[in-house]
Design a protein around this motif. Structure first.
Motif, PDB file in Angstrom:
ATOM      1  N   TRP A   1      -2.821  -4.458 -16.738  1.00 33.87           N
ATOM      2  CA  TRP A   1      -2.200  -5.350 -15.882  1.00 33.87           C
ATOM      3  C   TRP A   1      -2.127  -6.672 -16.838  1.00 33.87           C
ATOM      4  CZ3 TRP A   1      -0.372  -3.574 -11.641  1.00 33.87           C
ATOM      5  CH2 TRP A   1      -1.046  -2.601 -11.067  1.00 33.87           C
ATOM      6  N   VAL A   2      -0.909  -7.395 -16.838  1.00 37.11           N
ATOM      7  CA  VAL A   2      -0.571  -8.552 -17.096  1.00 37.11           C
ATOM      8  C   VAL A   2       0.205  -9.350 -15.842  1.00 37.11           C
ATOM      9  CG1 VAL A   2       0.047  -7.777 -19.567  1.00 37.11           C
ATOM     10  CG2 VAL A   2       2.065  -8.106 -17.655  1.00 37.11           C
ATOM     11  N   HIS A   3       0.062 -10.824 -15.861  1.00 38.57           N
ATOM     12  CA  HIS A   3       0.547 -11.794 -14.783  1.00 38.57           C
ATOM     13  C   HIS A   3       2.110 -11.888 -15.052  1.00 38.57           C
ATOM     14  CE1 HIS A   3      -3.342 -12.693 -13.863  1.00 38.57           C
ATOM     15  NE2 HIS A   3      -3.746 -12.940 -14.823  1.00 38.57           N
ATOM     16  N   HIS A   4       2.746 -11.657 -13.674  1.00 34.64           N
ATOM     17  CA  HIS A   4       4.148 -11.839 -13.854  1.00 34.64           C
ATOM     18  C   HIS A   4       4.521 -12.734 -12.756  1.00 34.64           C
ATOM     19  CE1 HIS A   4       8.156 -10.424 -14.129  1.00 34.64           C
ATOM     20  NE2 HIS A   4       8.277 -10.131 -12.917  1.00 34.64           N
ATOM     21  N   THR A   5       5.642 -13.538 -12.887  1.00 36.26           N
ATOM     22  CA  THR A   5       6.144 -14.444 -12.154  1.00 36.26           C
ATOM     23  C   THR A   5       7.346 -14.299 -11.849  1.00 36.26           C
ATOM     24  OG1 THR A   5       4.580 -16.109 -12.992  1.00 36.26           O
ATOM     25  CG2 THR A   5       6.375 -17.010 -11.528  1.00 36.26           C
ATOM     26  N   GLU A   6       7.720 -14.451 -10.477  1.00 38.11           N
ATOM     27  CA  GLU A   6       9.348 -14.351 -10.251  1.00 38.11           C
ATOM     28  C   GLU A   6       9.697 -16.041  -9.785  1.00 38.11           C
ATOM     29  OE1 GLU A   6      10.587 -11.506  -7.378  1.00 38.11           O
ATOM     30  OE2 GLU A   6      10.014  -9.824  -8.833  1.00 38.11           O
ATOM     31  N   THR A   7      10.745 -16.506 -10.398  1.00 38.05           N
ATOM     32  CA  THR A   7      10.763 -17.871 -10.050  1.00 38.05           C
ATOM     33  C   THR A   7      11.793 -18.091  -8.698  1.00 38.05           C
ATOM     34  OG1 THR A   7      12.860 -17.635 -11.342  1.00 38.05           O
ATOM     35  CG2 THR A   7      10.822 -18.550 -12.580  1.00 38.05           C
TER      36      THR A   7
END
Length: 61
Positions: free
Chosen positions: A12-18
């Motif tokens: 897992w890696v952290h992911h952001t949707e703006t």
């Protein structure tokens, strides 16, 4: 899901949707102003298979 994820688990890696930004103009139609809708969304995403899960803050001891 890839075979590696089945055998060893996800990586897992952290992911952001703006936020979505919508550009609107004023009454003179000569200048644009940004208007953002909603809040950024945070996910955990598997590097190998791309599966996304909601991000939950883990409490450590």
């Amino acid at each position: 899901m890839k075979i590696f994820c089945k055998l060893y688990g996800h990586t897992w890696v952290h992911h952001t949707e703006t936020k979505k930004v919508q550009w609107n103009n004023d009454k003179s139609l000569s200048e644009l102003f940004p208007k953002s809708e909603g809040e950024p969304q945070f996910f955990r995403r598997c590097v190998r298979c791309g599966e996304m899960r909601p991000w939950k803050q883990e409490t450590g001891t």
